[in-house]
Design a protein around this motif. Structure first.
Motif, PDB file in Angstrom:
ATOM      1  N   TYR A   1       0.853  -1.275   0.132  1.00  0.00           N
ATOM      2  CA  TYR A   1      -0.002  -0.097  -0.126  1.00  0.00           C
ATOM      3  C   TYR A   1       0.774   1.517   0.052  1.00  0.00           C
ATOM      4  N   TYR A   2       2.105   1.065   0.918  1.00  0.00           N
ATOM      5  CA  TYR A   2       2.766   2.292   1.051  1.00  0.00           C
ATOM      6  C   TYR A   2       3.622   2.660  -0.148  1.00  0.00           C
ATOM      7  N   GLU A   3       3.844   1.434  -0.895  1.00  0.00           N
ATOM      8  CA  GLU A   3       4.757   1.687  -2.136  1.00  0.00           C
ATOM      9  C   GLU A   3       4.127   1.987  -3.337  1.00  0.00           C
ATOM     10  N   GLY A   4       2.675   1.963  -3.149  1.00  0.00           N
ATOM     11  CA  GLY A   4       1.659   2.396  -4.313  1.00  0.00           C
ATOM     12  C   GLY A   4       1.304   1.306  -5.293  1.00  0.00           C
ATOM     13  N   PHE A   5       1.345  -0.079  -4.725  1.00  0.00           N
ATOM     14  CA  PHE A   5       0.961  -1.308  -5.641  1.00  0.00           C
ATOM     15  C   PHE A   5      -0.189  -0.888  -6.136  1.00  0.00           C
ATOM     16  N   ASN A   6      -0.836  -1.351  -7.369  1.00  0.00           N
ATOM     17  CA  ASN A   6      -1.910  -1.109  -7.789  1.00  0.00           C
ATOM     18  C   ASN A   6      -2.708  -2.526  -7.621  1.00  0.00           C
ATOM     19  N   PHE A   7      -3.671  -2.417  -6.520  1.00  0.00           N
ATOM     20  CA  PHE A   7      -4.271  -3.740  -6.176  1.00  0.00           C
ATOM     21  C   PHE A   7      -5.258  -4.055  -7.183  1.00  0.00           C
ATOM     22  N   GLY A   8      -5.953  -2.961  -7.663  1.00  0.00           N
ATOM     23  CA  GLY A   8      -6.932  -3.089  -8.654  1.00  0.00           C
ATOM     24  C   GLY A   8      -6.488  -3.580  -9.888  1.00  0.00           C
ATOM     25  N   ARG A   9      -5.576  -3.275 -10.494  1.00  0.00           N
ATOM     26  CA  ARG A   9      -4.870  -3.845 -11.678  1.00  0.00           C
ATOM     27  C   ARG A   9      -4.299  -5.253 -11.400  1.00  0.00           C
ATOM     28  N   PHE A  10      -3.866  -5.538 -10.170  1.00  0.00           N
ATOM     29  CA  PHE A  10      -3.139  -6.900  -9.837  1.00  0.00           C
ATOM     30  C   PHE A  10      -4.467  -7.810  -9.911  1.00  0.00           C
ATOM     31  N   ILE A  11      -5.822  -7.618  -9.429  1.00  0.00           N
ATOM     32  CA  ILE A  11      -6.956  -8.493  -9.250  1.00  0.00           C
ATOM     33  C   ILE A  11      -7.498  -8.742 -10.700  1.00  0.00           C
ATOM     34  N   ARG A  12      -7.321  -7.322 -11.391  1.00  0.00           N
ATOM     35  CA  ARG A  12      -7.745  -7.484 -12.969  1.00  0.00           C
ATOM     36  C   ARG A  12      -7.067  -8.798 -13.574  1.00  0.00           C
ATOM     37  N   ARG A  13      -5.684  -8.600 -13.409  1.00  0.00           N
ATOM     38  CA  ARG A  13      -4.729  -9.786 -13.879  1.00  0.00           C
ATOM     39  C   ARG A  13      -5.219 -10.991 -13.419  1.00  0.00           C
ATOM     40  N   PHE A  14      -5.323 -11.324 -12.010  1.00  0.00           N
ATOM     41  CA  PHE A  14      -5.367 -12.289 -11.287  1.00  0.00           C
ATOM     42  C   PHE A  14      -6.803 -12.446 -10.665  1.00  0.00           C
ATOM     43  N   PRO A  15      -7.745 -12.573 -11.258  1.00  0.00           N
ATOM     44  CA  PRO A  15      -9.245 -12.542 -10.791  1.00  0.00           C
ATOM     45  C   PRO A  15      -9.510 -13.588  -9.794  1.00  0.00           C
ATOM     46  N   HIS A  16      -8.819 -14.734 -10.237  1.00  0.00           N
ATOM     47  CA  HIS A  16      -8.774 -15.962  -9.376  1.00  0.00           C
ATOM     48  C   HIS A  16      -8.243 -15.761  -7.750  1.00  0.00           C
ATOM     49  N   PHE A  17      -7.390 -14.630  -7.641  1.00  0.00           N
ATOM     50  CA  PHE A  17      -6.973 -14.524  -6.531  1.00  0.00           C
ATOM     51  C   PHE A  17      -7.838 -13.564  -5.446  1.00  0.00           C
ATOM     52  N   VAL A  18      -9.126 -12.987  -6.005  1.00  0.00           N
ATOM     53  CA  VAL A  18      -9.510 -11.871  -5.426  1.00  0.00           C
ATOM     54  C   VAL A  18     -10.140 -12.425  -3.820  1.00  0.00           C
ATOM     55  N   GLY A  19     -10.406 -13.562  -3.948  1.00  0.00           N
ATOM     56  CA  GLY A  19     -10.783 -14.418  -2.340  1.00  0.00           C
ATOM     57  C   GLY A  19      -9.703 -14.232  -1.564  1.00  0.00           C
ATOM     58  N   ARG A  20      -8.609 -14.654  -1.844  1.00  0.00           N
ATOM     59  CA  ARG A  20      -7.408 -14.761  -1.091  1.00  0.00           C
ATOM     60  C   ARG A  20      -6.873 -13.377  -0.716  1.00  0.00           C
ATOM     61  N   VAL A  21      -6.833 -12.594  -1.598  1.00  0.00           N
ATOM     62  CA  VAL A  21      -6.485 -11.198  -1.271  1.00  0.00           C
ATOM     63  C   VAL A  21      -7.640 -10.733  -0.116  1.00  0.00           C
ATOM     64  N   THR A  22      -8.699 -11.115  -0.416  1.00  0.00           N
ATOM     65  CA  THR A  22      -9.661 -10.760   0.872  1.00  0.00           C
ATOM     66  C   THR A  22      -9.535 -11.519   1.954  1.00  0.00           C
ATOM     67  N   ASP A  23      -8.919 -12.566   2.015  1.00  0.00           N
ATOM     68  CA  ASP A  23      -8.759 -13.260   3.216  1.00  0.00           C
ATOM     69  C   ASP A  23      -7.722 -12.764   4.090  1.00  0.00           C
ATOM     70  N   LEU A  24      -6.705 -12.197   3.110  1.00  0.00           N
ATOM     71  CA  LEU A  24      -5.609 -11.254   3.869  1.00  0.00           C
ATOM     72  C   LEU A  24      -6.097 -10.250   4.573  1.00  0.00           C
TER      73      LEU A  24
END
Length: 419
Positions: free
Chosen positions: A360-383
């Protein structure tokens, strides 16, 4: 507990970690004494909870008390960019359709009192207004504590295990110089409370809102509490917030000016508390256990509050330590290895949350990440909800590493072409 009978476990500190570890050990029938230097209720920061606290609260028999409390129910979190654009509510239930996906925004003075009273109800011998002066050792083994009560009388209390749950002023982390600061998360915070500030209605009333400061110099938390109170604090780099600035009040006002979305929300509100500040944020202990002793909660470490993980980590570490202690007492083994056998897996889980904070502090684009890896949305939410202790989450971390490596390669290629 029979009068003057030696406790098997002594716990230093009655916050969420200390209350958790002592309650769970007492549930197994062991004799536990808890020493808290304050007399509850007492003020403490850290009001927002995340869903995974549910499972520890269930073991503590706290769920019914939480449901009957005045605490605001929290169903979601929202993010506001530096442009002021508000995201759609991020509902926890969408990822995990279970009762655990509703949590609470708590006033810690009330929550911590409920927790320590719950410990007493489960058989813990609770002492408030009694300060631990020192941890007693026989060689390298902890064997008890020396305490002083309000009258000034001192005494020694011997035990098989000493649990340090004394918070960020941890006795043992200081005694053995175990504190290891996190140089990448060298942050601080300034905060206060408002009455009558804006809050959403209905299901969104209890949402935590995270708002970026213009220029990405920091972020504000906005946490609605009961009695029409809202906790509002700014987090930023230590040097930025505390070096070559005015007083805390002036710095807070200046940061509000840099976050119009917060300023608008509190425009018609009344500030009802003084300005608070803390400058000692993310750290951990280089050693979490020894023969006869173990650290839990903030006494072991603290992670940046971005994703509201503080109470969860206090409860979770208390639970894991309690299980290790009970197993050790049953086997007659209170060695460093036994009392700390939960620490490696716990640190891996905390490391996963830390990674999200750093990104977050480094400016990582989570939206773009999830668009590329939509199957990871649940695991990111788990975190994000604190379900940190599953190895399959490391696939998400590996994918983040790959994306960052690709972005860096593209940046270097672009720079080379410009040359």
């Amino acid at each position: 507990m029979i009068a003057n009978e030696k406790p098997q476990v002594v716990v230093i500190g009655g916050g969420p970690a200390g209350s958790t570890v002592s309650t769970l050990i007492a549930q197994k029938g062991y004799r536990v004494e808890l020493f808290e230097r304050e007399v509850f209720p007492r003020y403490h920061i850290g009001e927002s909870m995340i869903p995974e606290t549910y499972w520890v609260l269930k073991r503590l028999n706290m769920l019914d008390k939480m449901k009957q409390s005045n605490f605001i129910k929290k169903y979601s979190v929202q993010f506001v960019g530096q442009s002021g654009r508000l995201s759609a509510p991020f509902y926890f239930h969408d990822n995990k359709p279970h009762e655990c996906s509703q949590t609470w925004q708590v006033r810690r003075s009330e929550f911590d009192l409920m927790m320590i009273e719950n410990a007493a109800e489960h058989g813990v011998k609770v002492h408030q207004g009694v300060r631990v002066l020192d941890v007693l050792f026989d060689g390298d083994r902890a064997i008890g504590v020396k305490v002083v009560d309000a009258s000034g009388e001192t005494r020694e209390v011997l035990a098989d295990v000493v649990v340090d749950a004394s918070g960020q002023s941890s006795m043992l982390i200081n005694k053995f110089k175990l504190r290891v600061p996190d140089p990448e998360l060298n942050k601080g915070a300034i905060w206060t409370y408002f009455k009558g500030a804006y809050r959403d209605e209905g299901k969104d009333e209890g949402a935590t809102v995270v708002l970026s400061v213009q220029g990405k110099k920091g972020w504000f938390w906005y946490i609605p509490l009961h009695d029409d109170i809202v906790s509002v604090g700014v987090v930023g780099d230590f040097d930025y917030l505390f070096k070559d600035r005015g007083g805390h009040e002036q710095t807070y006002a200046e940061e509000l000016d840099r976050c119009p979305a917060v300023k608008e929300r509190i425009a018609n509100a009344e500030q009802v508390e003084k300005i608070f500040a803390t400058k000692d944020y993310t750290y951990k202990a280089s050693q979490g256990a020894g023969d006869g002793w173990v650290l839990v909660g903030d006494a072991f470490g603290f992670l940046d509050p971005l994703y509201s993980s503080g109470v969860l980590l206090a409860l979770k570490s208390g639970q894991l330590a309690a299980d290790a202690i009970c197993e050790g007492l049953e086997k007659g083994d209170t060695s460093k290895e036994q009392l700390g056998d939960w620490l490696p897996d716990y640190q891996v889980g905390v490391g996963r949350m830390r990674r999200l904070v750093s990104e977050y502090y480094e400016g990582f684009n989570f939206g773009r990440f999830i668009r590329r890896f939509p199957h990871f949305v649940g695991r990111v939410t788990d975190l994000l909800i604190g379900d940190l202790f599953k190895d399959d989450l490391d696939e998400v971390i590996a994918a983040m590493d790959m994306v960052k490596a690709e972005d860096e390669e593209a940046r270097l290629m672009a720079a080379k072409e410009q040359d």
